[in-house]
Design a protein around this motif. Structure first.
Motif, short mmCIF file in Angstrom:
data_model
loop_
_atom_site.label_atom_id
_atom_site.label_comp_id
_atom_site.label_asym_id
_atom_site.label_seq_id
_atom_site.Cartn_x
_atom_site.Cartn_y
_atom_site.Cartn_z
N TYR A 76 0.31 -6.33 4.86
CA TYR A 76 1.22 -5.26 4.47
C TYR A 76 2.20 -5.66 3.37
CZ TYR A 76 -0.18 -2.97 8.83
OH TYR A 76 -0.89 -2.39 9.83
N CYS A 77 2.67 -6.89 3.42
CA CYS A 77 3.89 -7.23 2.69
C CYS A 77 3.59 -7.71 1.29
CB CYS A 77 4.64 -8.32 3.47
SG CYS A 77 6.14 -8.84 2.65
N SER A 78 4.37 -7.20 0.32
CA SER A 78 4.14 -7.58 -1.08
C SER A 78 4.68 -8.97 -1.39
CB SER A 78 4.75 -6.55 -2.01
OG SER A 78 6.10 -6.33 -1.69
N LEU A 79 5.49 -9.54 -0.49
CA LEU A 79 6.01 -10.89 -0.74
C LEU A 79 5.08 -11.96 -0.18
CD1 LEU A 79 9.72 -10.24 0.33
CD2 LEU A 79 8.82 -10.29 -2.00
N ALA A 80 4.21 -11.59 0.74
CA ALA A 80 3.44 -12.59 1.49
C ALA A 80 2.45 -13.33 0.61
CB ALA A 80 2.70 -11.90 2.64
N ASN A 81 2.17 -14.57 1.01
CA ASN A 81 1.14 -15.38 0.36
C ASN A 81 -0.11 -15.47 1.21
OD1 ASN A 81 3.89 -17.35 -0.35
ND2 ASN A 81 2.71 -16.34 -1.94
N ALA A 82 0.02 -15.15 2.48
CA ALA A 82 -1.10 -15.32 3.40
C ALA A 82 -0.97 -14.31 4.52
CB ALA A 82 -1.10 -16.75 3.97
N ARG A 83 -2.09 -14.07 5.20
CA ARG A 83 -2.07 -13.14 6.33
C ARG A 83 -1.54 -13.86 7.57
NH1 ARG A 83 -8.00 -11.72 6.65
NH2 ARG A 83 -8.03 -13.89 5.99
N SER A 84 -0.76 -13.14 8.36
CA SER A 84 -0.23 -13.69 9.60
C SER A 84 -0.95 -13.12 10.81
CB SER A 84 1.26 -13.33 9.75
OG SER A 84 1.98 -13.76 8.65
N ILE A 85 -1.25 -11.82 10.74
CA ILE A 85 -1.78 -11.12 11.91
C ILE A 85 -3.12 -11.71 12.39
CG2 ILE A 85 -2.65 -8.87 12.70
CD1 ILE A 85 -0.44 -7.61 10.86
N PRO A 86 -4.09 -11.94 11.47
CA PRO A 86 -5.35 -12.49 11.98
C PRO A 86 -5.19 -13.87 12.61
CG PRO A 86 -5.59 -11.70 9.72
CD PRO A 86 -4.13 -11.67 10.04
N VAL A 87 -4.26 -14.66 12.10
CA VAL A 87 -4.03 -15.99 12.68
C VAL A 87 -3.47 -15.84 14.09
CG1 VAL A 87 -2.82 -18.18 12.42
CG2 VAL A 87 -3.62 -16.96 10.40
N ALA A 88 -2.51 -14.92 14.24
CA ALA A 88 -1.94 -14.67 15.58
C ALA A 88 -3.04 -14.22 16.53
CB ALA A 88 -0.84 -13.61 15.48
N GLN A 89 -3.90 -13.34 16.04
CA GLN A 89 -4.97 -12.82 16.91
C GLN A 89 -5.94 -13.93 17.31
OE1 GLN A 89 -6.02 -9.79 14.01
NE2 GLN A 89 -5.28 -8.15 15.38
N LYS A 90 -6.26 -14.81 16.38
CA LYS A 90 -7.20 -15.89 16.70
C LYS A 90 -6.59 -16.88 17.69
CE LYS A 90 -10.41 -15.91 12.88
NZ LYS A 90 -10.95 -16.53 11.68
N ILE A 91 -5.31 -17.19 17.51
CA ILE A 91 -4.66 -18.14 18.44
C ILE A 91 -4.61 -17.53 19.84
CG2 ILE A 91 -2.50 -19.33 19.01
CD1 ILE A 91 -2.00 -19.39 15.90
N ALA A 92 -4.19 -16.26 19.92
CA ALA A 92 -4.09 -15.62 21.23
C ALA A 92 -5.46 -15.56 21.89
CB ALA A 92 -3.50 -14.22 21.08
N THR A 93 -6.49 -15.31 21.10
CA THR A 93 -7.84 -15.23 21.67
C THR A 93 -8.31 -16.61 22.14
OG1 THR A 93 -8.27 -13.38 20.20
CG2 THR A 93 -10.19 -14.46 21.17
N ARG A 94 -8.02 -17.64 21.35
CA ARG A 94 -8.42 -19.00 21.74
C ARG A 94 -7.77 -19.40 23.06
NH1 ARG A 94 -9.96 -23.79 18.77
NH2 ARG A 94 -10.85 -22.31 17.30
N PHE A 95 -6.52 -18.99 23.24
CA PHE A 95 -5.78 -19.38 24.45
C PHE A 95 -5.71 -18.21 25.45
CE2 PHE A 95 -4.38 -22.47 21.37
CZ PHE A 95 -4.26 -23.64 22.09
N SER A 96 -6.71 -17.34 25.43
CA SER A 96 -6.59 -16.11 26.22
C SER A 96 -6.56 -16.38 27.72
CB SER A 96 -7.73 -15.15 25.88
OG SER A 96 -8.96 -15.76 26.20
N ASP A 97 -7.13 -17.48 28.17
CA ASP A 97 -7.14 -17.76 29.60
C ASP A 97 -5.71 -17.95 30.12
OD1 ASP A 97 -8.76 -18.65 32.07
OD2 ASP A 97 -7.24 -20.21 31.82
N HIS A 102 0.81 -1.23 0.00
CA HIS A 102 0.00 0.00 0.00
C HIS A 102 0.84 1.27 0.00
CE1 HIS A 102 -3.10 -2.88 1.03
NE2 HIS A 102 -2.43 -3.22 2.11
N ALA A 103 2.07 1.18 0.45
CA ALA A 103 2.88 2.40 0.63
C ALA A 103 4.34 1.98 0.80
CB ALA A 103 2.42 3.16 1.87
N TYR A 104 5.20 2.97 1.01
CA TYR A 104 6.58 2.64 1.39
C TYR A 104 6.62 2.25 2.85
CZ TYR A 104 8.71 4.22 -2.94
OH TYR A 104 9.09 4.33 -4.25
N MET A 105 7.52 1.34 3.18
CA MET A 105 7.77 0.98 4.57
C MET A 105 9.21 1.40 4.89
SD MET A 105 9.59 -1.49 6.41
CE MET A 105 9.59 -3.18 5.81
N LEU A 106 9.40 2.06 6.02
CA LEU A 106 10.73 2.46 6.44
C LEU A 106 11.14 1.65 7.66
CD1 LEU A 106 13.15 4.47 6.11
CD2 LEU A 106 12.06 5.82 7.91
#
Lengths: 543, 137
Positions: free
Chosen positions: A414-435, A50-54
């Motif tokens: 964010y990343c133009s090299l990526a094939n899949a999203r990482s952030i939503p997976v991290a969020q779902k795992i953390a939420t599943r194991f939130s206890d 979407h933009a430049y990353m610094l």
């Protein structure tokens, strides 16, 4: 902390002027994007989806409060009010305008910071142990060695157009908190006959062909370190593969040559390079080391911690580590709130951490490769005040090294090299194991997610690793088990067929249930996996 | 003083293979994958070594140049090919003293690039005194 002298200032200023001129020539169309690309990369500027990353360099992950506040200022002024701390102990900003880049670099230079060599096929920012200078188990502070390497590798005329990127980490403890053997060169400072020297591990890395670096030289004296590094790099620059970007890292060269043949070539080159006089005298090391002298710690600081607040006690047990000095502790600030984006911090949070460092940690902060922040020198008597301030800012999640302390790359968000999203997976795992009780029951469990084969999220080194791939146009997640980036370094093994986003969360739950059923007293997840092997886990996952 | 344009009418550089087998040439051209050390026994009769940069991103020529200078080569060392203004300062540090870019460089940009760096952190093949030596005398 290292302070720039007139020479360091002049070099960074020259670089800012050089890059400003390059940006001007690019915007005027005098150089092509193809010609500009390696120049902007060597100044930390990526073109993303979407933009430049610094990406701003944080040498060996060490910052003072003034520098940390500048990071907040940049997020506020030039980006969207947040920054993302990375696995290379740096920070990156995702929404940068090319025309702002020279001004940002000038702002950074005003606090002795820069974005030099945070990308590109050159020697990258040197990383280190985030507990350097504070850890009870280190034999010396590794940062003076890292600073010597930083200066040697900055604007290196011979090694700025390498076959591929080149990452160096330096540690000085047996406990490896920097994934040292998964670097192109991993250096461990060791002691022999009363002298410190550098053990060189060369040819590690992640990416699509993960490798653990073999030991190339067990003891390089300080006086020879830069010559030895120069020899390692010269052999690579001359003979590393340039025909295939995926085979261009030094790990492939060493794998193809064999460690013994690579060592022979390096030793031969070293004999020659050593005669060139490129190693600084001991006085230069001493000049640098003096700036890393321990802070004036309070010798009478009390050792007791008032644990009467139960939430505070939980945080102390999980996020506070032993300091080498009595009455002091290392505070690890988790940037992994449940449901948050791993490694992200708002400008206000960055400012707050800077304030706490100034008030309670001798003006020092560290960035960790696990995308967290450290206050390295806190009096135990101040821990409660630090915790209260962190808690009020959403920064007191007590999950260090637990399953929700996830490393994740930016992924397809964010990343133009990526094939899949990482952030939503991290969020779902953390939420599943939130206890938290459940997380603590599972104990140390390092979960790492990469959104593509380049492995920026260190999935190969995860006790549990997740790799996002593109399968016929849909995101698919492969699960691997048994990796480690620590002193028990190992590479994970893929469980079998991949999953969709929810499926991988379910699979992790089956894996952790199996661990709880199989473990013996005192075993971490990775220990149980190593003892019983893949089969029981595979059966638990796939039936 | 760095020359940016090589003179016409000079003896053409021969390939490394031709040089090693024919012997009286005084100018040789080195490709990125060729070993600069093969020239070391013959440096005293060479007047020109031209190091090829078919692509500017291929950095092997930087090592070739340093190896030749470190071995005592004092003749002309020329970077030829995809030689761009943003690479020439590092090339000069590695020992190149002339440049033969495929596309002409803007002289003002060349001047700025070569005057850019006040000092250098590390020793290389240009004889510059590294910063650590300036610090400690």
């Amino acid at each position: 902390m290292y302070k720039y002298d007139e020479y360091d200032h002049a070099m960074v200023d020259a670089r800012v002027a050089e890059f400003s001129d390059q940006v001007r020539r690019r915007l005027a169309g005098e150089i092509t994007e193809d010609q500009f690309k390696p120049l902007r990369l060597m100044n930390g500027l990526y073109l993303q989806l979407h933009a430049y990353m610094l990406r701003v360099a944080v040498p060996y992950g060490t910052l003072d409060s003034r520098q940390m506040r500048m990071l907040a200022h940049i997020a506020r002024k030039y980006d969207r009010d947040y920054g993302h701390f990375t696995t290379r102990q740096n920070i990156q900003y995702n929404w940068i305008k090319l025309e702002d880049a020279p001004a940002i670099l000038e702002d950074l230079a005003s606090v002795e910071m820069h974005a030099i060599q945070t990308s590109g096929n050159c020697i990258r920012n040197i990383s280190s142990d985030q507990w350097a200078g504070a850890a009870a188990d280190e034999i010396t502070d590794p940062r003076p060695w890292a600073e010597l390497l930083r200066q040697w590798s900055s604007f290196h005329p011979e090694f700025s157009y390498l076959p591929r990127k080149f990452k160096i980490a330096v540690i000085a403890a047996d406990e490896d908190r920097a994934a040292m053997r998964l670097h192109d060169i991993g250096i461990q400072i060791v002691e022999k006959d009363g002298q410190h020297g550098a053990a060189f591990y060369v040819g590690g890395g992640m990416g699509r062909t993960p490798m653990i670096a073999p030991l190339i030289k067990d003891f390089v004296p300080l006086d020879d370190m830069l010559s030895y590094a120069e020899a390692c790099l010269r052999v690579y620059n001359r003979y590393g593969r340039r025909d295939n970007i995926y085979k261009a890292r030094i790990k492939i060269l060493i794998h193809e040559l064999g460690a013994d043949e690579y060592r022979r070539q390096v030793e031969e080159e070293f004999k020659h390079v050593k005669s060139l006089g490129i190693d600084p005298p001991k006085a230069e090391f001493d000049r640098i080391a003096a700036q890393f002298a321990p802070p004036p710690l309070d010798a009478s600081a009390p050792d007791a911690i008032d644990r009467s607040d139960p939430d505070f006690a939980v945080w102390v047990d999980q996020n506070v580590a032993a300091h080498k000095a009595p009455g002091h502790a290392i505070v690890n600030i988790s940037l992994k709130p449940i449901g948050g984006i791993p490694g992200d911090a708002s400008s206000a949070q960055i400012d707050l951490m800077a304030d706490l460092a100034e008030k309670y940690s001798h003006d020092e902060l560290r960035v960790t490769h696990a995308q967290n922040i450290v206050l390295p020198h806190v009096r135990k008597a101040d821990l409660y005040a630090v915790w209260q301030a962190l808690d009020a800012a959403g920064l007191a999640t007590p999950n260090l090294d637990l399953i929700s302390d996830i490393i994740a790359c930016p992924g397809l968000d964010y990343c133009s090299l990526a094939n899949a999203r990482s952030i939503p997976v991290a969020q779902k795992i953390a939420t599943r194991f939130s206890d938290l009780g459940r997380q603590k029951e599972l104990g140390e469990l390092k979960l790492k997610i990469s959104g593509c084969i380049n492995a920026c999220g260190h999935h190969h080194a995860g006790h549990i690793g997740i790799l996002g791939v593109d399968r016929k146009g849909t995101e698919n997640y492969q699960l691997s088990l048994g990796g480690s980036g620590a002193e028990d370094v190992s590479l994970g093994t893929i469980t079998g067929p991949g999953f969709d986003e929810d499926g991988v969360v379910d699979a992790i739950e089956r894996v952790t249930d199996k661990y709880l059923a199989e473990r013996t007293e005192g075993e971490r997840f990775v220990d149980t996996f190593r003892r019983v092997g893949m089969a029981p886990f595979k059966e638990a996952i796939y039936g | 003083m760095v020359e940016h344009i090589h003179s016409d009418g000079e003896e053409p550089a021969v390939t490394l293979d031709a040089f090693l087998s024919q012997s009286n040439a005084t100018a040789v051209r080195l490709e990125p994958d060729e070993d600069a050390r093969a020239l070391i026994p013959h440096l005293d009769r060479l007047a020109l070594i031209e190091v090829a940069f078919p692509k500017f991103r291929d950095g092997r020529g930087y090592s070739s140049a340093r190896i030749l200078r470190e071995a005592g080569y004092a003749g002309e060392l020329r970077a030829q090919g995809d030689v761009l203004v943003d690479q020439i300062a590092y090339m000069k540090r590695c020992g190149f003293d002339t440049f033969a870019p495929e596309k002409a460089l803007n002289p003002a940009d060349v001047e700025a690039a070569l005057a850019r760096w006040p000092e250098h952190y590390q020793g290389a093949a240009d004889g510059a005194v590294p910063i650590w030596k300036l610090r400690h005398g």
